[in-house]
Design a protein around this motif. Sequence first.
Motif, short mmCIF file in Angstrom:
data_model
loop_
_atom_site.label_atom_id
_atom_site.label_comp_id
_atom_site.label_asym_id
_atom_site.label_seq_id
_atom_site.Cartn_x
_atom_site.Cartn_y
_atom_site.Cartn_z
N VAL A 118 0.93 -1.03 -0.05
CA VAL A 118 -0.07 -0.06 0.12
C VAL A 118 0.65 1.35 0.03
N GLN A 119 1.90 1.35 0.91
CA GLN A 119 2.74 2.36 0.86
C GLN A 119 3.49 2.75 -0.57
N GLU A 120 3.95 1.55 -1.29
CA GLU A 120 4.43 1.81 -2.46
C GLU A 120 3.60 2.49 -3.59
N LEU A 121 2.24 1.85 -3.30
CA LEU A 121 1.47 2.38 -4.31
C LEU A 121 0.82 3.74 -4.32
N LEU A 122 0.77 4.25 -2.80
CA LEU A 122 0.25 5.43 -2.44
C LEU A 122 1.54 6.58 -3.07
N GLU A 123 2.56 6.30 -2.80
CA GLU A 123 3.72 6.92 -3.10
C GLU A 123 3.77 7.44 -4.41
N TYR A 124 3.56 6.31 -5.37
CA TYR A 124 3.41 6.26 -6.92
C TYR A 124 2.14 6.95 -7.28
N LEU A 125 1.22 6.98 -6.74
CA LEU A 125 0.04 7.82 -7.06
C LEU A 125 0.22 9.25 -6.72
N GLN A 126 0.98 9.51 -5.71
CA GLN A 126 1.38 10.90 -5.46
C GLN A 126 2.24 11.54 -6.16
N GLU A 127 3.39 10.68 -6.82
CA GLU A 127 4.13 11.18 -7.86
C GLU A 127 3.37 11.61 -9.18
N ASN A 128 2.25 10.69 -9.43
CA ASN A 128 1.42 11.26 -10.65
C ASN A 128 0.20 11.62 -10.35
N ASN A 129 0.02 12.60 -9.31
CA ASN A 129 -1.20 13.31 -9.03
C ASN A 129 -1.74 14.08 -10.03
N GLU A 130 -0.85 14.50 -11.26
CA GLU A 130 -1.39 15.34 -12.09
C GLU A 130 -2.25 14.68 -12.91
N TYR A 131 -2.23 13.15 -12.84
CA TYR A 131 -3.53 12.19 -13.74
C TYR A 131 -4.16 11.46 -12.88
N ILE A 132 -3.81 10.97 -11.45
CA ILE A 132 -4.39 10.42 -10.73
C ILE A 132 -4.90 11.50 -9.60
N LEU A 133 -6.37 11.64 -9.81
CA LEU A 133 -6.96 12.56 -8.89
C LEU A 133 -7.35 12.07 -7.39
N GLY A 134 -7.16 10.72 -7.02
CA GLY A 134 -7.21 10.23 -5.78
C GLY A 134 -7.60 8.99 -5.79
N VAL A 135 -7.64 8.43 -4.47
CA VAL A 135 -8.03 7.05 -4.18
C VAL A 135 -8.97 6.74 -3.15
N THR A 136 -9.98 5.73 -2.96
CA THR A 136 -10.62 5.52 -2.13
C THR A 136 -10.23 4.03 -1.49
N TRP A 137 -10.23 3.81 -0.07
CA TRP A 137 -9.74 2.38 0.41
C TRP A 137 -11.16 1.72 0.70
N TRP A 138 -11.18 0.39 0.04
CA TRP A 138 -12.07 -0.20 0.58
C TRP A 138 -11.74 -1.33 1.71
N ALA A 139 -12.67 -0.96 2.83
CA ALA A 139 -13.63 -0.23 2.91
C ALA A 139 -14.08 -0.03 4.33
N ALA A 140 -14.89 0.79 4.46
CA ALA A 140 -15.59 1.08 5.88
C ALA A 140 -17.15 0.83 5.73
N GLY A 141 -17.82 1.01 7.02
CA GLY A 141 -19.21 1.07 7.12
C GLY A 141 -19.76 0.34 8.31
N PRO A 142 -21.10 0.54 8.95
CA PRO A 142 -21.42 0.22 10.17
C PRO A 142 -21.75 -1.33 10.29
N TRP A 143 -21.68 -1.96 9.33
CA TRP A 143 -22.00 -3.76 9.30
C TRP A 143 -20.52 -4.53 8.81
N TRP A 144 -19.61 -3.97 8.68
CA TRP A 144 -18.36 -4.94 8.44
C TRP A 144 -17.94 -5.61 9.61
N GLY A 145 -18.25 -5.30 10.68
CA GLY A 145 -17.53 -6.14 11.86
C GLY A 145 -16.13 -6.14 11.64
N HIS A 146 -15.58 -7.47 11.69
CA HIS A 146 -14.24 -7.79 11.65
C HIS A 146 -13.61 -8.19 10.40
N ASN A 147 -14.12 -7.52 9.35
CA ASN A 147 -13.54 -7.88 8.00
C ASN A 147 -12.20 -7.25 8.00
#
Length: 308
Positions: free
Chosen positions: A256-285
Amino acid sequence: LGVNEAGGEFGEGHLPGVYNTHYIYPNIDAISASIEQGVNVIRMGLRWERFQHELYGELTEFDVTEYKKVVDATTAKGAVVIIDPHNYARYNDNLIGSEEVPIEAFTDFWTKVAEVFKDNEKVWFGLVNEPHDMETDDWFKAARAAVDAIRATGAENKILIPGNGWDGAWSWGSQAWYGESNAEVALRYFSSEDKNIAFEVHQYFDSDYSGTHDSCEKRPCQNNLKEFVDWLKTNDLKGWVGEIGGTLDDECKGCVQELLEYLQENNEYILGVTWWAAGPWWGHNAYSVEPNDKKEFPGQMAWLKPFL
């Protein structure tokens, strides 16, 4: 950088289902806790069949009202909300573009949703989650029609356009899903002349890229995005990474760290990222970043924190 808030798409075997029994919309307090950590985007799931019980019908007052409460509370805190019909380019298991679900039904849905949310510039429109098992040209033809329908309402909100074949970044250009690749067909219907759009991809790092195994073995992880990012650069387009995730171990942390660093380096083209996932019924996923009642987060939030 943000998180997916799941729950509104749950209970797919019970449509439309009973609220708080088969499905639920996110907890505003939990979202607020994430925003306090620095999260500034929430991708929020729903089911088309709940928002519109019949094709071409009016939107369902209860679901729109409950969903919009969370949207309004979230955007009031300064975060973006991505509307995510988690339908896989289907309505009641029938493909968009089929006799049962004509493209006109899809554009009708998005016309009505756009009318509800178009005055909130912090709301983005994700056309649909992970189209698959359809002709790639059929999908992008429907996507083009939906974008045009949204713009016809006067909405200028950002629109996220997913690819076919479960929307994998790793296969954007190299795999001719169902006849042709996403990279090839997308350019048939869209270009850099289209204002305020971005192409959405998802990327997991387990053995089959599905996000269903407790491993991150597709290292170096940034290489899974390189083909997609290069395509964006070549065609002067923008991208969004709608889903990434990993289990709480050192292998996935490094990935995850190497991916996010790469996306940060290319933020002119990659606007952002959303982690999967959160939510009230996930429990211990194993991938969950949902806080508990004490606003304590699973360990993966610490991986994201330096990039927030």
